[in-house]
Design an enzyme around this catalytic site. Structure first.
Site, PDB file in Angstrom:
ATOM      1  N   GLU A 133       0.834  -1.206   0.000  1.00  0.00           N
ATOM      2  CA  GLU A 133       0.000   0.000   0.000  1.00  0.00           C
ATOM      3  C   GLU A 133       0.866   1.252   0.000  1.00  0.00           C
ATOM      4  O   GLU A 133       1.477   1.592   1.012  1.00  0.00           O
ATOM      5  CB  GLU A 133      -0.926   0.018   1.231  1.00  0.00           C
ATOM      6  CG  GLU A 133      -2.006  -1.030   1.217  1.00  0.00           C
ATOM      7  CD  GLU A 133      -3.064  -0.774   0.158  1.00  0.00           C
ATOM      8  OE1 GLU A 133      -3.279   0.390  -0.235  1.00  0.00           O
ATOM      9  OE2 GLU A 133      -3.682  -1.760  -0.275  1.00  0.00           O
TER      10      GLU A 133
ATOM     11  N   GLU B  30      -5.623   3.954   8.007  1.00  0.00           N
ATOM     12  CA  GLU B  30      -5.131   3.375   6.752  1.00  0.00           C
ATOM     13  C   GLU B  30      -5.133   1.848   6.806  1.00  0.00           C
ATOM     14  O   GLU B  30      -5.449   1.185   5.813  1.00  0.00           O
ATOM     15  CB  GLU B  30      -3.738   3.911   6.450  1.00  0.00           C
ATOM     16  CG  GLU B  30      -3.276   3.642   5.043  1.00  0.00           C
ATOM     17  CD  GLU B  30      -4.132   4.323   3.992  1.00  0.00           C
ATOM     18  OE1 GLU B  30      -4.634   3.597   3.096  1.00  0.00           O
ATOM     19  OE2 GLU B  30      -4.295   5.542   4.036  1.00  0.00           O
TER      20      GLU B  30
ATOM     21  N   GLU C  53     -10.638  -2.780   1.834  1.00  0.00           N
ATOM     22  CA  GLU C  53     -10.367  -2.986   0.411  1.00  0.00           C
ATOM     23  C   GLU C  53     -10.066  -4.451   0.109  1.00  0.00           C
ATOM     24  O   GLU C  53     -10.544  -4.997  -0.892  1.00  0.00           O
ATOM     25  CB  GLU C  53      -9.197  -2.106  -0.023  1.00  0.00           C
ATOM     26  CG  GLU C  53      -9.545  -0.640  -0.091  1.00  0.00           C
ATOM     27  CD  GLU C  53      -8.376   0.234  -0.489  1.00  0.00           C
ATOM     28  OE1 GLU C  53      -7.237  -0.271  -0.590  1.00  0.00           O
ATOM     29  OE2 GLU C  53      -8.607   1.437  -0.690  1.00  0.00           O
TER      30      GLU C  53
END
Length: 122
Positions: free
Chosen positions: A28, A69, A76
């Site tokens: 990420e 995050e 996700e």
């Protein structure tokens, strides 16, 4: 009724957590940017000429976007596990995760603003 779950230990759970951090860091870019923000923010927070409590508030608040995050990345991955095809509910779930990160950054700015105002003007 006993659950059919493996027995976990503190060491195993810590290893799972570290594996998760490593995975998110490797995959990420936005998490890597959050880490950069964290490091720069920590240097600034601890070098400012303010008292310990203000240092601690600034430093602690830097964890909020990192946590957001990681949660966003989890959302996700879960959505991607279910489907790669366009789906309106999947899009909404991912957008909500992005909103979480955005709000965490707004909160970070607000905390820093209030704390610095308090440290230098009150």
């Amino acid at each position: 009724m006993p659950l059919n779950k493996p027995r976990h230990t503190l060491l195993k759970n810590t290893r799972y957590a570290l594996n998760g951090l490593i995975e998110v860091t490797k995959n990420e870019k936005s998490f890597r940017l959050q880490i950069l923000l964290f490091v720069v923010g920590m240097v600034i927070a601890w070098t400012l000429p303010i008292d310990f409590l203000h240092h601690a508030i600034l430093a602690t608040s830097l964890f909020v976007p990192l946590i957001a995050e990681v949660i966003n990345s989890s959302i996700e991955r879960t959505v991607d596990l279910v489907t790669y095809e366009h789906n309106e509910l999947a899009k909404r779930a991912k957008d909500a995760g992005s909103a979480l990160v955005f709000l965490s950054l707004v909160m970070l700015a607000f905390i820093w603003g209030l704390t610095l105002y308090s440290a230098f003007y009150l």
